[in-house]
Design a protein around this motif. Structure first.
Motif, mmCIF file in Angstrom:
data_model
loop_
_atom_site.group_PDB
_atom_site.id
_atom_site.type_symbol
_atom_site.label_atom_id
_atom_site.label_comp_id
_atom_site.label_asym_id
_atom_site.label_seq_id
_atom_site.Cartn_x
_atom_site.Cartn_y
_atom_site.Cartn_z
ATOM 1 N N TYR A 28 0.815 -1.201 0.000
ATOM 2 C CA TYR A 28 0.000 0.000 0.000
ATOM 3 C C TYR A 28 0.855 1.260 0.000
ATOM 4 C CZ TYR A 28 -3.918 3.045 0.984
ATOM 5 O OH TYR A 28 -4.873 4.029 0.906
ATOM 6 N N CYS A 29 1.894 1.269 0.779
ATOM 7 C CA CYS A 29 2.771 2.436 0.831
ATOM 8 C C CYS A 29 3.952 2.230 -0.103
ATOM 9 C CB CYS A 29 3.290 2.677 2.249
ATOM 10 S SG CYS A 29 4.450 4.072 2.338
ATOM 11 N N THR A 30 4.027 3.088 -1.086
ATOM 12 C CA THR A 30 5.088 2.944 -2.082
ATOM 13 C C THR A 30 6.463 3.146 -1.463
ATOM 14 O OG1 THR A 30 3.577 3.792 -3.754
ATOM 15 C CG2 THR A 30 5.905 3.721 -4.329
ATOM 16 N N ALA B 135 -2.148 10.776 8.591
ATOM 17 C CA ALA B 135 -2.822 11.814 7.818
ATOM 18 C C ALA B 135 -1.849 12.455 6.831
ATOM 19 C CB ALA B 135 -3.389 12.872 8.762
ATOM 20 N N LEU B 136 -0.657 12.744 7.332
ATOM 21 C CA LEU B 136 0.338 13.365 6.462
ATOM 22 C C LEU B 136 0.806 12.383 5.401
ATOM 23 C CD1 LEU B 136 2.364 15.276 9.180
ATOM 24 C CD2 LEU B 136 0.911 16.261 7.394
ATOM 25 N N TRP B 137 0.996 11.141 5.826
ATOM 26 C CA TRP B 137 1.436 10.121 4.885
ATOM 27 C C TRP B 137 0.453 10.031 3.724
ATOM 28 C CZ3 TRP B 137 -1.485 5.882 3.499
ATOM 29 C CH2 TRP B 137 -0.872 5.038 2.568
ATOM 30 N N HIS B 138 -0.817 10.124 4.050
ATOM 31 C CA HIS B 138 -1.830 9.995 3.017
ATOM 32 C C HIS B 138 -1.689 11.077 1.954
ATOM 33 C CE1 HIS B 138 -5.874 9.618 1.191
ATOM 34 N NE2 HIS B 138 -5.731 8.360 1.539
ATOM 35 N N ARG B 143 -0.359 12.138 -3.533
ATOM 36 C CA ARG B 143 0.359 12.949 -4.510
ATOM 37 C C ARG B 143 1.201 12.051 -5.415
ATOM 38 N NH1 ARG B 143 3.692 17.605 -1.899
ATOM 39 N NH2 ARG B 143 1.651 18.103 -1.066
ATOM 40 N N PHE B 144 1.789 11.046 -4.804
ATOM 41 C CA PHE B 144 2.597 10.118 -5.591
ATOM 42 C C PHE B 144 1.730 9.396 -6.615
ATOM 43 C CE2 PHE B 144 4.321 6.023 -6.712
ATOM 44 C CZ PHE B 144 5.639 6.327 -7.000
ATOM 45 N N ASP B 145 0.609 8.878 -6.167
ATOM 46 C CA ASP B 145 -0.262 8.137 -7.070
ATOM 47 C C ASP B 145 -0.787 9.019 -8.194
ATOM 48 O OD1 ASP B 145 0.155 5.914 -5.607
ATOM 49 O OD2 ASP B 145 -1.924 5.565 -5.036
ATOM 50 N N SER B 153 1.406 2.836 -10.049
ATOM 51 C CA SER B 153 1.901 2.819 -8.679
ATOM 52 C C SER B 153 1.641 1.460 -8.035
ATOM 53 C CB SER B 153 1.208 3.932 -7.886
ATOM 54 O OG SER B 153 1.635 3.946 -6.554
ATOM 55 N N ALA B 154 0.445 0.967 -8.224
ATOM 56 C CA ALA B 154 0.088 -0.341 -7.656
ATOM 57 C C ALA B 154 0.951 -1.427 -8.283
ATOM 58 C CB ALA B 154 -1.396 -0.620 -7.892
#
Lengths: 176, 176
Positions: A28-30, B135-138, B143-145, B153-154
DNA sequence: TCACAAAACTGGTATATGCCACTATTATCA
DNA sequence: TGATAATAGTGGCATATACCAGTTTTGTGA
């Protein structure tokens, strides 16, 4: 041949956790995924290249210096450029370079024109060590490609190169 | 939808070196490619999640502990299992855990049955910090996705999960 | 039960990496 | 030209990670 998709259709179980890796959100986390893979690859490549007495990163650094020298790039070699090329913090590069300088594989030569600048370059001993490591590295790389698939491997490297690129970083930061 | 190929057809220039990255062979060594991407992602995610005061790896660790606890996995939590799950050396995990224990986010509880075993688990403070970081990670992940493409990404994460898997490591080592 | 092997950590040492503060040098510009 | 900004490194400190040599506790088999 089409572009090889990285999503191998029948790969070895993508989980190391009894086939339930999803439970941990590893996929889930790249960022986490990349770091985990980096640690694993470091171990796998390292096991193979250890006989040369260099850490994977060190060999990577020596190889870069060799290629940069071969390309006789005028700007190449300055710590600044080297750091950018390695996608590494300048001070981190400095620290990483220390053991290599200490062991005589790399030398730092100050620029005559601009006395702020220093250039890193391989010594003869460094070139020999690089060559030694290169042979072992090739074994590891070949084994990886054979196992993961040469095309999938190339596709993975391309994807990672995009992620590592300055263009990507710039675009990411613009999103702030 | 087909399986999304990681080889995006029109990505931002895959080179950070004036479009001539091939010259350095960055896309040749998979290990180097992964490490470069890891350093870059660490910077990008780190910039976003820094306000929470946790390094990306630390947040990753807290998240794992949270999920492991949620899954109420009996074996989970022992440093041994945690290290394997993180694809990390046991001693490395121990060292990494220290600042988290020091700051009160994690506690190590010895097992009553087997006094050799210790389990790591989140404290209340740790859970709060994890939520804050989440929350920040999200934001970073979204943004990455958005930038790399959700499907790409997946696909990248799947590929990396394969590389990081124990099956892959075992197969790689069998090739020795 | 007792000697020995195996398992789970711990601590030391070394490299890997990043951020920040500081120094030295060069470039700018009023 | 002289004050100021920008550039290139260095050094200190902190985390990230690995390997190896112990230490403690269990498991095993004679």
């Amino acid at each position: 041949m089409d572009e090889p998709a990285l999503t191998a259709s029948t790969p070895p179980a993508p989980a190391s956790d009894n086939g339930q890796s999803d439970r941990w959100g590893w996929d889930y986390c790249t960022n986490t995924a990349v770091r985990r893979a980096a640690r694993r690859l470091g171990q796998l490549y390292g096991d193979v290249t250890a006989p040369a007495g260099l850490m994977p990163t060190q060999h990577s650094l020596l190889t870069h210096l060799k290629l940069a020298a071969a390309a006789s790039d005028p700007a190449a070699g300055t710590l600044q450029n080297l750091a950018a090329a390695m996608v590494m913090d300048l001070s981190a590069l400095g620290h990483t370079l220390k053991p290599l300088v200490r062991d005589g594989y790399v030398e730092l030569v100050p620029d005559a024109r601009d006395r702020r600048v220093k250039r890193a370059r391989l010594t003869e001993k460094g070139e020999a060590k690089q060559a030694e490591g290169q042979a072992l590295w090739h074994v590891a790389q070949s084994r990886f490609d054979a196992l993961f698939g040469a095309q999938e491997s190339a596709a993975l490297r391309r994807a990672l190169a995009i992620v590592a690129s300055e263009e990507f970083a710039a675009a990411f930061k613009r999103g702030e």
